[in-house]
Design a protein around this motif. Structure first.
Motif, PDB file in Angstrom:
ATOM      1  N   LEU A   1       6.077  -5.972   1.038  1.00 41.91           N
ATOM      2  CA  LEU A   1       7.248  -6.614   1.629  1.00 41.91           C
ATOM      3  C   LEU A   1       7.077  -6.740   3.135  1.00 41.91           C
ATOM      4  O   LEU A   1       7.495  -7.725   3.752  1.00 41.91           O
TER       5      LEU A   1
ATOM      6  N   GLY B   1       7.355   2.816   0.103  1.00 34.79           N
ATOM      7  CA  GLY B   1       7.172   2.022  -1.116  1.00 34.79           C
ATOM      8  C   GLY B   1       7.243   0.529  -0.838  1.00 34.79           C
ATOM      9  O   GLY B   1       6.439  -0.254  -1.370  1.00 34.79           O
ATOM     10  N   LEU B   2       8.198   0.097  -0.008  1.00 37.09           N
ATOM     11  CA  LEU B   2       8.296  -1.329   0.333  1.00 37.09           C
ATOM     12  C   LEU B   2       7.084  -1.777   1.126  1.00 37.09           C
ATOM     13  O   LEU B   2       6.589  -2.902   0.953  1.00 37.09           O
TER      14      LEU B   2
ATOM     15  N   SER C   1       4.277  -2.197  -1.253  1.00 36.63           N
ATOM     16  CA  SER C   1       4.512  -3.329  -2.153  1.00 36.63           C
ATOM     17  C   SER C   1       4.238  -4.670  -1.489  1.00 36.63           C
ATOM     18  O   SER C   1       4.279  -5.707  -2.151  1.00 36.63           O
TER      19      SER C   1
END
Length: 412
Positions: free
Chosen positions: A402, A396-397, A400
């Motif tokens: 990141l 997920g990071l 996203s």
């Protein structure tokens, strides 16, 4: 008058606080999907004497716990005692289990209310007049569509008395009923027969005579010996019955089979050892109402249809649907080249089939090695669930923005 009223209230509060702190009021413990408690069949115990203590489970509707042999998956209920010096606890007297089919697996366990008696022996040096606290940590695996490990710290206060204690008016009859319902040895003679077609148990005895058995099932004490999910074919005889069993994949022929034989709602503890077929244990055939069944899927065609339907439903899951969108976008990029689009689709199909065939083969190899595992059983392991949670967080990071890793691997 006011002073008396205040004094009475203070005394009542003090008494309430003392009762709340008393371990005798530990009572039932709610674990999440069941309620557990300890109770004694008598109102005390003599020094060096024995008392029947029962672990009571009241399981939520739709959930179940497990027998001593949980079957293809699951884990049995465990009790870890903390007793005063010189005191000891015996083994659990297991209540008769019920079959709990889950997909292709067959498990053994309990639903609703179940009582599991245990014999506790007091220390010979226990002093009459003392009150001792018996403590036990109960560990349950409670399952429905998912399995959840749950624990309960249970306690029971027991008074040491000089003479034989009176039976508890509530729990004594219930404990006696639980002991009477538990399977007992010595009522049935059983022989284990092995041959090219598999294993079978021939059983005879006065309780089985007459050839009237309509339903019989053998629950083995040992896991990994029998194929629990396989049908057990009943052949009646004038003096008993014979059950055909299927060995577990890769399992060696056992030297004996111990377990519980359930016949028309009654249970008998048996230990079948190799020997000659018992006279009168077969020959009358299966019960008249018994008919071969194609199974819940209606055979191979039904299984394929249900698998196709399950695949369609699976495509709507949040872990699959976004991947389909990515794949659709990738295929659309080859819209002008039908040959390339067809080749990529076939490659995608071959990859999916090869992956799942490899996983199925791995599962069969593990089960052939004697491990009682089923599809998705790894998700009952806290380390596996924790690792997957951390992996999903990292993904997920990554998505996203990141950080970005794996670009070259995704290209491959």
């Amino acid at each position: 008058m006011l002073n008396r009223l205040l004094a009475g209230l203070l005394a009542l509060l003090a008494l309430s606080a003392g009762l709340a702190a008393s371990p005798s009021l530990a009572g039932p413990v709610r674990t999440g999907h069941l309620t557990a408690e300890l109770a004694a069949a008598s109102q005390g115990v003599t020094p060096g004497g024995e008392v029947r203590v029962v672990l009571r489970q009241v399981i939520d509707k739709g959930w179940h716990t497990y027998w001593r042999n949980s079957g293809d998956s699951g884990a049995p209920t465990e009790l870890t005692w903390t007793l005063p010096p010189g005191w000891s606890a015996g083994e659990i007297v297991w209540a008769p289990p019920a079959r709990k089919p889950i997909g292709p697996l067959m498990n053994y366990g309990y639903s609703g209310e179940v009582l599991l008696p245990v014999t506790v022996r007091a220390s010979a040096s226990a002093r009459p007049g003392d009150t001792v606290t018996l403590r036990a940590k109960a560990a349950f695996l409670v399952c429905a569509d998912v399995c959840i490990p749950e624990d309960a710290d249970l306690s029971l206060d027991l008074k040491v008395v000089a003479e034989d204690p009176a039976p508890d008016p509530v729990w004594a009859p219930r404990v006696e009923a639980a002991l009477a319902a538990a399977p007992r040895p010595g009522q049935v003679e059983a022989i284990l027969i092995s041959g090219p077609s598999g294993l079978s148990i021939a059983a005879t005895g006065a309780v089985l005579a007459g050839g009237k058995a309509r339903d019989a099932y053998f629950f083995p004490y040992e896991a990994g010996v029998l194929d629990h999910a396989a049908a057990q074919t009943l052949d009646r005889g004038p003096e008993g019955l014979t059950l055909a069993l299927k060995p577990a994949p890769g399992a060696a022929v056992p030297s004996s089979l111990a377990g519980v034989l359930a016949v028309d709602g009654k249970v008998y503890e048996i230990e079948a050892r190799p020997g000659k077929a018992l006279p009168g244990a077969a020959g009358l055939g299966p019960p008249p109402s018994t008919r071969p069944s194609a199974g819940p899927s209606g055979g191979l065609i039904g299984a394929i249809a249900f698998a196709f339907l399950g695949g369609l439903i699976l495509n709507l899951m949040p872990c699959v649907f976004p991947v389909l969108a990515m794949k659709a976008a990738s295929l659309a990029s080859h819209g002008q080249d039908r040959a390339a689009a067809r080749l990529q689709g076939l490659a995608f199909l071959a990859g999916v089939m090869a992956t799942f065939l490899a996983l199925a083969a791995l599962l069969l190899v593990v089960r052939a090695g004697g491990a009682a595992v089923g599809w998705g059983f790894q998700l009952q392991s806290p380390p596996v669930v924790a690792a997957l949670a951390l992996l999903m967080l990292a993904v997920g990071l990554n998505m996203s923005g990141l950080f970005e890793i794996g670009g070259s691997l995704q290209g491959i």
